[in-house]
Design a protein around this motif. Structure first.
Motif, PDB file in Angstrom:
ATOM      1  N   GLY A  34       0.830  -1.205   0.000  1.00 15.03           N
ATOM      2  CA  GLY A  34       0.000   0.000   0.000  1.00 15.03           C
ATOM      3  C   GLY A  34       0.862   1.251   0.000  1.00 15.03           C
ATOM      4  O   GLY A  34       0.597   2.208  -0.726  1.00 15.03           O
ATOM      5  N   VAL A  35       1.938   1.221   0.808  1.00 16.37           N
ATOM      6  CA  VAL A  35       2.865   2.362   0.861  1.00 16.37           C
ATOM      7  C   VAL A  35       3.640   2.478  -0.454  1.00 16.37           C
ATOM      8  O   VAL A  35       3.727   3.553  -1.037  1.00 16.37           O
ATOM      9  N   GLU A  36       4.188   1.353  -0.929  1.00 12.98           N
ATOM     10  CA  GLU A  36       4.983   1.364  -2.167  1.00 12.98           C
ATOM     11  C   GLU A  36       4.177   1.870  -3.363  1.00 12.98           C
ATOM     12  O   GLU A  36       4.693   2.601  -4.198  1.00 12.98           O
ATOM     13  N   ASN A  37       2.914   1.463  -3.437  1.00 10.32           N
ATOM     14  CA  ASN A  37       2.072   1.821  -4.593  1.00 10.32           C
ATOM     15  C   ASN A  37       1.251   3.089  -4.372  1.00 10.32           C
ATOM     16  O   ASN A  37       0.488   3.471  -5.251  1.00 10.32           O
ATOM     17  N   MET A  38       1.390   3.697  -3.196  1.00 12.13           N
ATOM     18  CA  MET A  38       0.556   4.853  -2.831  1.00 12.13           C
ATOM     19  C   MET A  38      -0.920   4.494  -3.028  1.00 12.13           C
ATOM     20  O   MET A  38      -1.708   5.278  -3.551  1.00 12.13           O
ATOM     21  N   VAL A  40      -3.962   4.261  -1.318  1.00  8.15           N
ATOM     22  CA  VAL A  40      -4.547   4.754  -0.073  1.00  8.15           C
ATOM     23  C   VAL A  40      -5.721   3.891   0.401  1.00  8.15           C
ATOM     24  O   VAL A  40      -5.842   3.597   1.583  1.00  8.15           O
ATOM     25  N   ARG A  41      -6.563   3.433  -0.525  1.00 11.32           N
ATOM     26  CA  ARG A  41      -7.698   2.579  -0.129  1.00 11.32           C
ATOM     27  C   ARG A  41      -7.209   1.292   0.524  1.00 11.32           C
ATOM     28  O   ARG A  41      -7.753   0.859   1.536  1.00 11.32           O
ATOM     29  N   ARG A  42      -6.214   0.680  -0.086  1.00  9.84           N
ATOM     30  CA  ARG A  42      -5.661  -0.575   0.433  1.00  9.84           C
ATOM     31  C   ARG A  42      -5.010  -0.351   1.799  1.00  9.84           C
ATOM     32  O   ARG A  42      -5.171  -1.155   2.713  1.00  9.84           O
ATOM     33  N   LEU A  43      -4.275   0.757   1.912  1.00  9.12           N
ATOM     34  CA  LEU A  43      -3.642   1.124   3.184  1.00  9.12           C
ATOM     35  C   LEU A  43      -4.685   1.267   4.280  1.00  9.12           C
ATOM     36  O   LEU A  43      -4.523   0.734   5.374  1.00  9.12           O
ATOM     37  N   ARG A  44      -5.740   2.007   3.979  1.00  5.62           N
ATOM     38  CA  ARG A  44      -6.777   2.251   4.979  1.00  5.62           C
ATOM     39  C   ARG A  44      -7.452   0.961   5.428  1.00  5.62           C
ATOM     40  O   ARG A  44      -7.726   0.784   6.610  1.00  5.62           O
ATOM     41  N   ALA A  45      -7.714   0.073   4.483  1.00  2.03           N
ATOM     42  CA  ALA A  45      -8.353  -1.204   4.827  1.00  2.03           C
ATOM     43  C   ALA A  45      -7.441  -2.033   5.733  1.00  2.03           C
ATOM     44  O   ALA A  45      -7.893  -2.587   6.739  1.00  2.03           O
ATOM     45  N   ALA A  46      -6.155  -2.087   5.396  1.00  4.62           N
ATOM     46  CA  ALA A  46      -5.210  -2.876   6.190  1.00  4.62           C
ATOM     47  C   ALA A  46      -4.963  -2.243   7.565  1.00  4.62           C
ATOM     48  O   ALA A  46      -4.850  -2.949   8.566  1.00  4.62           O
ATOM     49  N   LEU A  47      -4.892  -0.921   7.619  1.00  4.27           N
ATOM     50  CA  LEU A  47      -4.710  -0.233   8.907  1.00  4.27           C
ATOM     51  C   LEU A  47      -5.903  -0.494   9.823  1.00  4.27           C
ATOM     52  O   LEU A  47      -5.745  -0.749  11.015  1.00  4.27           O
ATOM     53  N   ALA A  48      -7.097  -0.443   9.253  1.00  4.68           N
ATOM     54  CA  ALA A  48      -8.324  -0.653  10.033  1.00  4.68           C
ATOM     55  C   ALA A  48      -8.425  -2.091  10.543  1.00  4.68           C
ATOM     56  O   ALA A  48      -8.963  -2.344  11.617  1.00  4.68           O
ATOM     57  N   ALA A  49      -7.890  -3.039   9.772  1.00  6.17           N
ATOM     58  CA  ALA A  49      -7.988  -4.453  10.133  1.00  6.17           C
ATOM     59  C   ALA A  49      -6.856  -4.925  11.058  1.00  6.17           C
ATOM     60  O   ALA A  49      -6.889  -6.034  11.564  1.00  6.17           O
ATOM     61  N   TRP A  50      -5.843  -4.082  11.276  1.00 13.32           N
ATOM     62  CA  TRP A  50      -4.633  -4.454  12.019  1.00 13.32           C
ATOM     63  C   TRP A  50      -4.950  -4.792  13.472  1.00 13.32           C
ATOM     64  O   TRP A  50      -5.304  -3.904  14.250  1.00 13.32           O
ATOM     65  N   PRO A  51      -4.796  -6.086  13.887  1.00 19.44           N
ATOM     66  CA  PRO A  51      -5.111  -6.445  15.269  1.00 19.44           C
ATOM     67  C   PRO A  51      -3.881  -6.467  16.191  1.00 19.44           C
ATOM     68  O   PRO A  51      -3.997  -6.777  17.366  1.00 19.44           O
ATOM     69  N   PHE A  52      -2.719  -6.146  15.634  1.00 15.84           N
ATOM     70  CA  PHE A  52      -1.471  -6.275  16.386  1.00 15.84           C
ATOM     71  C   PHE A  52      -1.084  -4.952  17.046  1.00 15.84           C
ATOM     72  O   PHE A  52      -1.813  -3.976  16.930  1.00 15.84           O
TER      73      PHE A  52
END
Length: 115
Positions: A34-38, A40-52
């Motif tokens: 998500g960061v490498e490709n900029m 933003v949608r993918r980044l937001r989804a992964a950030l929201a799902a991050w349980p760690f």
């Protein structure tokens, strides 16, 4: 006292095992790409799902990138959405031409198709 020490050690070990698990690897990959490709949608989804732990480097780096890009991304995506709604092709072409985020983001793909 000894049990407490072992318990803490066990918790740390199970946390590490959890972090090295497939979910950790999958989400880390989502954040990194998500960061490498900029993307933003993918980044937001992964950030929201991050349980760690939010202090995990891959997470902090991704959150910082999303924070840096959020305002520009949201404003540009909103302009594209508005241009699509009004079928304002000239404006769309201009905004889509300046788009610096992921090329396959649905909003910019749709705008380019209309142009």
């Amino acid at each position: 006292g000894e049990f407490c020490g072992e318990d803490a050690e066990f918790q740390a070990a199970s946390q590490l095992a959890k972090e090295m698990g497939p979910e950790f690897q999958r989400l880390s990959k989502e954040l990194t790409e998500g960061v490498e490709n900029m993307d933003v949608r993918r980044l937001r989804a992964a950030l929201a799902a991050w349980p760690f732990a939010p202090s995990t480097p891959v997470f902090t780096r991704a959150a910082a990138a999303e924070g840096e890009w959020a305002a520009e991304y949201d404003a540009t995506a909103a302009e594209l959405a508005e241009g699509l709604a009004t079928r304002h092709v000239t404006r769309l072409r201009e905004v889509a031409g300046d788009w610096r985020f992921w090329n396959l983001d649905p909003v910019v793909v749709e705008a380019r198709q209309l142009c």
